[in-house]
Design a protein around this motif. Structure first.
Motif, short mmCIF file in Angstrom:
data_model
loop_
_atom_site.label_atom_id
_atom_site.label_comp_id
_atom_site.label_asym_id
_atom_site.label_seq_id
_atom_site.Cartn_x
_atom_site.Cartn_y
_atom_site.Cartn_z
N VAL A 231 0.83 -1.21 0.00
CA VAL A 231 0.00 0.00 0.00
C VAL A 231 0.87 1.26 0.00
CG1 VAL A 231 -1.68 1.31 1.30
CG2 VAL A 231 -1.93 -1.15 1.12
N GLY B 171 2.52 1.90 -3.23
CA GLY B 171 1.67 2.44 -4.28
C GLY B 171 1.34 3.91 -4.09
N GLY C 157 -14.98 -0.33 7.63
CA GLY C 157 -14.26 -1.02 6.57
C GLY C 157 -15.16 -1.86 5.68
N PRO D 107 -14.34 2.88 1.66
CA PRO D 107 -14.08 1.58 1.05
C PRO D 107 -14.66 1.45 -0.36
CG PRO D 107 -15.47 1.36 2.99
CD PRO D 107 -15.04 2.76 2.93
N ILE E 72 -12.15 3.02 -2.62
CA ILE E 72 -11.00 2.13 -2.77
C ILE E 72 -11.32 1.03 -3.78
CG2 ILE E 72 -9.54 0.47 -1.57
CD1 ILE E 72 -9.97 2.17 0.97
N TYR E 73 -12.51 0.46 -3.64
CA TYR E 73 -12.93 -0.59 -4.55
C TYR E 73 -12.98 -0.08 -5.99
CZ TYR E 73 -16.21 -3.78 -6.86
OH TYR E 73 -16.82 -4.62 -7.73
N THR F 298 -9.44 0.72 -7.29
CA THR F 298 -8.61 -0.47 -7.47
C THR F 298 -8.99 -1.21 -8.75
OG1 THR F 298 -8.48 -0.71 -5.09
CG2 THR F 298 -7.83 -2.60 -6.38
N ALA G 88 -4.34 3.48 -3.20
CA ALA G 88 -3.39 3.28 -2.10
C ALA G 88 -3.46 4.42 -1.11
CB ALA G 88 -1.97 3.13 -2.66
N ILE H 291 -6.51 3.97 0.94
CA ILE H 291 -6.33 2.87 1.91
C ILE H 291 -5.58 3.39 3.13
CG2 ILE H 291 -5.14 0.70 2.34
CD1 ILE H 291 -5.84 -0.13 -0.49
N LEU I 264 -7.91 5.25 5.27
CA LEU I 264 -8.82 4.34 5.97
C LEU I 264 -8.10 3.62 7.12
CD1 LEU I 264 -11.58 2.93 6.10
CD2 LEU I 264 -10.72 1.24 4.48
N LEU I 265 -6.89 3.14 6.84
CA LEU I 265 -6.14 2.44 7.89
C LEU I 265 -5.82 3.37 9.05
CD1 LEU I 265 -3.71 0.09 5.93
CD2 LEU I 265 -5.88 -0.46 7.00
N ILE J 260 -7.96 -5.71 9.29
CA ILE J 260 -7.82 -5.01 8.00
C ILE J 260 -9.07 -5.24 7.15
CG2 ILE J 260 -6.55 -5.06 5.82
CD1 ILE J 260 -4.02 -5.41 7.46
N PRO J 261 -9.65 -4.16 6.62
CA PRO J 261 -10.87 -4.31 5.81
C PRO J 261 -10.62 -5.20 4.60
CG PRO J 261 -10.45 -2.00 6.30
CD PRO J 261 -9.25 -2.76 6.74
N THR J 262 -11.66 -5.94 4.21
CA THR J 262 -11.45 -6.94 3.16
C THR J 262 -11.15 -6.29 1.81
OG1 THR J 262 -13.83 -7.02 2.89
CG2 THR J 262 -12.83 -8.72 4.23
N VAL J 263 -11.63 -5.06 1.61
CA VAL J 263 -11.36 -4.43 0.32
C VAL J 263 -9.87 -4.15 0.18
CG1 VAL J 263 -11.80 -2.06 1.10
CG2 VAL J 263 -12.17 -2.64 -1.27
N VAL J 264 -9.20 -3.92 1.31
CA VAL J 264 -7.75 -3.71 1.28
C VAL J 264 -7.06 -5.02 0.91
CG1 VAL J 264 -5.75 -3.00 2.62
CG2 VAL J 264 -7.93 -1.87 2.98
N TYR K 56 -7.22 -5.25 -2.80
CA TYR K 56 -6.14 -4.46 -3.42
C TYR K 56 -4.84 -5.25 -3.41
CZ TYR K 56 -2.78 -0.58 -3.86
OH TYR K 56 -1.75 0.24 -4.24
N LEU L 175 -4.90 -8.21 -5.91
CA LEU L 175 -4.84 -7.86 -7.32
C LEU L 175 -3.50 -7.25 -7.69
CD1 LEU L 175 -6.44 -7.65 -9.99
CD2 LEU L 175 -7.08 -5.36 -9.32
N LEU L 176 -2.95 -6.41 -6.82
CA LEU L 176 -1.78 -5.62 -7.21
C LEU L 176 -0.47 -6.13 -6.61
CD1 LEU L 176 -3.40 -2.11 -7.01
CD2 LEU L 176 -2.98 -3.50 -9.02
N MET M 261 -15.42 -9.01 -0.95
CA MET M 261 -14.62 -7.99 -1.63
C MET M 261 -13.35 -8.54 -2.27
SD MET M 261 -16.63 -5.75 -1.58
CE MET M 261 -15.67 -4.71 -2.68
N VAL N 14 -12.75 -8.09 -6.26
CA VAL N 14 -11.65 -7.33 -6.85
C VAL N 14 -10.74 -8.24 -7.67
CG1 VAL N 14 -9.58 -6.00 -6.32
CG2 VAL N 14 -11.68 -5.54 -5.08
#
Lengths: 412, 316
Positions: A50, A53, A336, A365, A368-369, A372, A384, A387, A390-391, B138-142, B145, B148-149, B241, B245
């Motif tokens: 993260v 990025g 989240g 979120p 972010i979705y 991404t 990134a 994120i 959010l974190l 940690i959120p699942t959408v992270v 990310y 995928l990346l 998520m 993704v």
């Protein structure tokens, strides 16, 4: 492990078996530990990924050279100069629209500068690089850019800046921010809290203090445990069917005279989130209430307090830190959560701040979705950045919960 | 004289009433209790609402003359818009990603639970446990990310052109990492609950730490570990998520982890994210899928609770 009945080694053989057993034990101990090491590596890789990025080189070209508009170098433009340039070069319609959103005179220099770059100069991003690439292969990248895009400007950029936090959404990654998304997330969490905290605490008080031991109580308890394990997307479907569709007059605000919205509002999503975190809040509050010693209640009853007086004046104040800790943890879960918001119908592109419970919304979120899943690398970079925001929010919430627990936790 | 006696009697009667120890009816107490009861029962209504709303729309889907049970369970193409209703196209991806996730999370979660409960010193635990807790928070959408990346490009270096940009392997692997802390912490609770005397007994017989952990403690904690695994499966099946993704869009009946395929959850997320008109077959089909998800996870959760209660070893 080889302790068969007919196999009792003696002497040297015994020691060799023993050595084998110890060796085996040592190997397995290392294997057990390495499972944890893998978890640590995964976490490190995720955070590195993260951060990697969110910073790095960007190569861009101007579609119109800044010198067309002013003789001053871009980095030295003052607020007054920018105002003049924008007024002169933007069509009056576009200028008035911007002025209506926020009066131009009240905007900051940085804001005006990004307007200038976005609307007039029009940055065209050619490529972006990650932090590691930028640091390790700087020379290579410079050579590559010089060859492929001779007119391009190469810049080391942090995608997460103060500007990023306060700018609304934009269709260009270079100028997009998370302001709308942060506000949307706060609205969501706020509505979820308003609904779930009183109801959840009430339910926990009922189950711990009032409920008789019968089949109904048992059913409620089992049901709460099961609800905690229902996938969040199912809650999203419930929200879609119940809050967005059946209760549309309420959630769209048409009941209260709001005309320009459908049921896909921040209120519908917030209530969905409230239902989703309710079981977590109940379970945590029950634990907190359970931890209040029985002697406290007995003493209150002993001086003639009613049941509710006992609960209100003695049980709840002592359980409060625990209840709040559980609530904060539940809220960080809500912050989240993405899937239910997609289903309930978060707007993916919206640049207006949510201004009430009946407004359309987006959330961190969701952004972010969205970003991404875009193909262009500059969108991955702002994903990134988002994120990291959010974190950071989650970290703050959790740190608060831990502080609260340590500060107010009582041992009986 | 007479009057005074009467008064006295009245006072006596009154004070007698004051010490009436029967519970007095108080209207406010009852109202509060009723409100609290409503709050408690609301969760039951939530479940009823889920079953009712999902069931209502799912019924519309299944009673559609075009949808037959044979088409639903017997074919492998899912595209309700053009009359293809083979649910296996989505179930296959859910199964495969969940299996990959469990292959990662069961051994790693169990191993880390054994280490934390049996081997780690107090200091080690206080360092290692928060790391797992962060991973769990940690959120699942992270994670999406990340899959995928980060994970997909790494897999690309191994598999080259055989692997697609969106693939089930990467989604499954990352999902495994996501579920690891859940299995680890639940199993660790189960292991820690095994009484010390059992371990002491094993040591006294000359067992090594490994032999004690694997042959004595682990079997004693098996019900809790089983429950953890079942809850883990239910999480994997319902996870949205990461697969939305990283695992690709478009139903694909395939058990090749290097290919893109859409899971049940991913499909719901993609279709409901777009413009969807109420009462269309697309709309009702989503509720049919969601109802299946709800029932599967409900059954898994109930089994897990049953396992804990039924097979728990009781120690004094």
């Amino acid at each position: 492990m080889s302790s068969h009945r007919d196999n009792y080694p003696e002497g040297a053989a015994f020691y060799s078996v023993l050595r084998n057993r110890y060796r085996k034990a040592a190997i397995w101990q290392f294997l057990f530990l390495s499972a944890l090491l893998i978890a640590i590596i995964a976490l490190t890789a995720l955070i590195y990924n993260v951060v990697d990025g969110a910073f790095g080189y960007i190569a861009y070209e101007y579609k119109a050279a800044p010198t067309q508009f002013t003789a001053t170098p871009v980095s030295e433009l003052t607020k007054e100069e920018l105002l003049v340039i924008l007024k002169e070069n933007l069509s009056s319609g576009a200028y008035n629209k911007l002025d209506k959103e926020t009066p131009m005179e009240k905007r900051s220099q940085a804001d005006l500068l990004s307007l200038f770059l976005e609307r007039l100069v029009r940055i065209d991003t050619k490529d972006t690089w990650s932090m590691t690439d930028s640091l390790l292969r700087g020379a290579e990248i410079r050579a590559e850019v010089a060859e492929k895009y001779p007119d391009a400007i190469l810049e080391l950029r942090s995608w997460i800046t103060p500007q990023f936090l306060v700018t609304p959404m934009s269709s260009r990654a270079e100028f997009a921010g998370v302001r709308t998304a942060i506000l949307g997330s706060l609205w969501l969490v706020g509505i979820a809290l308003l609904f779930a905290l009183p109801v959840g605490t009430g339910a926990a008080v009922y189950l711990q203090e009032y409920a008789p031991r019968n089949w109904l109580t048992k059913t409620i308890q089992t049901n709460i445990n099961n609800l905690a394990g229902v996938p969040s997307i199912v809650y999203g479907m419930l929200g879609l069917a119940l809050f967005v569709r059946v209760l549309e007059p309420f959630t769209s605000g048409s009941m209260f005279g709001v005309t320009d919205s459908n049921g896909r509002t921040v209120l519908a999503a917030g209530l969905t989130m409230g239902i989703l975190v309710l079981p977590l809040i109940i379970i945590n509050a029950q634990e907190a209430i359970k931890a209040v010693p029985e002697s406290l209640r007995q003493a209150a009853f002993g001086v003639g307090a009613t049941r509710w007086q006992t609960i209100w004046h003695h049980v709840l104040p002592n359980a409060l830190p625990g209840i709040l800790t559980g609530t904060i943890l539940a809220l960080s879960r809500a912050l989240g959560e993405t899937a239910p918001l997609i289903v309930v119908g978060a707007s993916t592109f919206i640049s207006l701040d949510p201004d009430g419970p009946f407004s359309k919304f987006t959330a961190l979120p969701i952004q972010i979705y969205q970003w991404t899943t875009r193909a262009q690398s500059e969108f991955h970079a702002i994903a990134a950045g988002a994120i990291l925001v959010l974190l950071a929010l989650l970290l703050t919430l959790n740190a608060t919960a831990i502080l609260l627990r340590n500060r107010f936790q009582r041992r009986w | 004289m007479k009057e005074e006696t009467l008064k006295l009697k009245a006072v006596e009667a009154k004070s007698f009433r004051q010490f009436d120890l029967k519970k007095k009816f108080r209207i406010s107490e009852s109202v509060i209790q009723a409100l609290l009861f409503l709050a408690g029962i609301l969760s039951v209504f939530t479940t009823i609402a889920i079953v009712y709303e999902l069931g209502k729309e799912a019924l519309l889907f299944f009673t559609n003359p075009d949808v037959t049970l044979f088409k639903f369970l017997g074919t492998t193409k899912w595209q309700p818009g053009i009359g293809q209703y083979g649910i296996w196209a989505l179930v296959s991806a859910t199964l495969l990603t969940s299996v990959i996730a469990m292959l990662i999370s069961i051994p790693l979660g169990l191993a880390s639970a054994i280490y934390l409960s049996e081997y780690a010193s107090y200091r080690m635990r206080s360092i290692l446990k928060p790391i797992l807790e962060i991973l769990a928070g940690i959120p699942t959408v992270v994670y999406g990310y990340f899959a995928l990346l980060f994970v997909t490009p790494i897999l690309k270096t191994f598999f080259g052109d055989y692997i697609q940009v969106y693939n089930m392997l990467s989604a499954g692997l990352v999902m495994g990492i996501m579920i690891l802390p859940l299995i680890s912490s639940m199993s660790e609770d189960a292991l820690s609950a095994v009484p010390r005397a059992l371990r002491e007994g094993a040591y006294a017989m000359g067992a090594t730490k490994l032999e004690t952990s694997i042959q004595i403690v682990l079997p004693a904690a098996l019900s809790g570990i089983g429950a953890a695994v079942i809850i883990g499966v239910s999480r994997a099946v319902g996870e949205t998520m990461i697969v939305a993704v990283a695992s690709g869009s478009g139903p694909n009946f395939s058990f090749n982890p290097l290919e893109a395929a859409e899971t049940m959850t991913g499909h719901i997320a993609r279709i409901s994210g777009g413009d969807l008109s109420y009462n269309s077959i697309d709309y009702t089909s989503l509720f049919a899928i969601a109802l299946m998800l709800f029932l599967v996870t409900l059954v898994l959760n109930l089994i897990s609770q049953w396992v804990v209660n039924r097979f728990r070893e009781q120690y004094e």
